[in-house]
Design an enzyme around this catalytic site. Sequence first.
Site, PDB file in Angstrom:
ATOM      1  N   HIS A 160       0.812  -3.094   9.319  1.00  0.00           N
ATOM      2  CA  HIS A 160       2.205  -3.310   8.948  1.00  0.00           C
ATOM      3  C   HIS A 160       3.103  -2.799  10.064  1.00  0.00           C
ATOM      4  O   HIS A 160       2.736  -1.884  10.810  1.00  0.00           O
ATOM      5  CB  HIS A 160       2.556  -2.574   7.647  1.00  0.00           C
ATOM      6  N   ASP A 194       8.251  -1.926   7.722  1.00  0.00           N
ATOM      7  CA  ASP A 194       7.638  -2.212   6.418  1.00  0.00           C
ATOM      8  C   ASP A 194       7.363  -0.926   5.658  1.00  0.00           C
ATOM      9  O   ASP A 194       7.642  -0.815   4.452  1.00  0.00           O
ATOM     10  CB  ASP A 194       6.316  -2.970   6.603  1.00  0.00           C
ATOM     11  N   HIS A 197       0.835  -1.206   0.000  1.00  0.00           N
ATOM     12  CA  HIS A 197       0.000   0.000   0.000  1.00  0.00           C
ATOM     13  C   HIS A 197       0.872   1.258   0.000  1.00  0.00           C
ATOM     14  O   HIS A 197       0.562   2.238  -0.686  1.00  0.00           O
ATOM     15  CB  HIS A 197      -0.917  -0.003   1.219  1.00  0.00           C
TER      16      HIS A 197
END
Length: 436
Positions: free
Chosen positions: A365, A369, A322
């Site tokens: 996350h 990340d 994302h």
Amino acid sequence: MLDFSAVLREMALQVDGDVSSWSVQQVGRWLEAEGFPDYVPMLCDQHRLDGQSLLSLREDDLRKPPLQMTVLGDIKRIIMAVHRLQSKNPSAMQDLGLTHSDGYPSLGTTTQCHGRPQHRGACEGTVVSRLQVPCQANGHHHHHHHHSPSPEAWDLSNGQWKDEELDPEYWKTALSVVYFVFVCGVTAFVMVIVHERVPDMRTYPPLPDIFLDSVPRIPWAFAMAEACGLTLCTMWILVLLLHKHRSILFRRLCSLVGTVFLLRCVTMLITSLSVPGLHLQCSAKVDLDNWGKVQRALTIWSGMGMTLTGVHTCGDYMFSGHTVVLTMLNFFITEYTPRGWYFVHTVSWVLNLFGIFFILAAHEHYSIDVFVAFYLTTRLFLYYHTLANTRAYQRSRRARVWFPLFSFFECNVDGPVPNRFCWPFSRPHLLKIIIG
């Protein structure tokens, strides 16, 4: 009527040979032929201007010490003559490392026939200057290939040629789409595999994380992150539709996003991390047969991996997909819109940063990340565009070995893509009648 002075100048240049090897005396003869005999003592006798230094001459050099020329007309005429000389010697300019990014004219690899670009071996490393070649009725080119563009064609405000035509190469764009779709399919299948390898939360609890341990989880935050991504995607689609060179832009987006997600597949397969939050229901799905895995991959692929479409995945960590999408869309929007569009750029950056915050606030996350995803995405974007804009490696063997995709897609793109916009659809016949 034949311009004898222009003919004499062309003959003098042919006799003198390679400009970069000119002596001070040859530069003096060139200045006299161009109509600047009064400046020969200062430029040649006093400051020893030879061929290489002549090719590197810029307007600032004439205005600033030690020359400090004050006659504006003479400054402009000398610089226009130097630009004509530079356009006729692209190989010498490249050998000297003089690029448009340093303020010199962009000498590309494209010839133009009444505005239609014709590439001549640019991918094979042949350097052809950007010359205006007249077309003949029988399809053959006129023999005078060294008719350089007028100085007025050079845009000093942005360091590019005005009304530049770039070959859209739609077939390469189609290949980039195939590459992107293939990588998305591979990513979806890898997500199915890593979901089977998710560590048991009872044995491997979430790892310590400075942000996640300090900020309480916001349940609706991940949906907001995806909403930010959809908004950025809508903005990018509008920019893409209105941009004159939309084919090149779309090709670059597919190439970069596909490459980053391919790298993400590798990192997910190598190491499996424990889930970042106890709220995630991430029990390993080991009961799927091969057909069940294919169906699961198709569900992830068709839903674009988004929770808004009902897709739920686990184990796809190491860096955030994302964050990659948010950052890549932001950088493409800000790169391919004019600098004066401050509102668009501000909105794009706000959506990017808020989207990243929502990913972390949802505890979907780890902080590492998101950090790694943002860093890798920005670096790859900047490295790709630096190489594309300067053409530093496009013709080298090293680029073809280490960056084959870049060399293939960018070999015929001559320097920076100018931000020019046009309406993508032709006007209806009735509208043409009304407004002309």
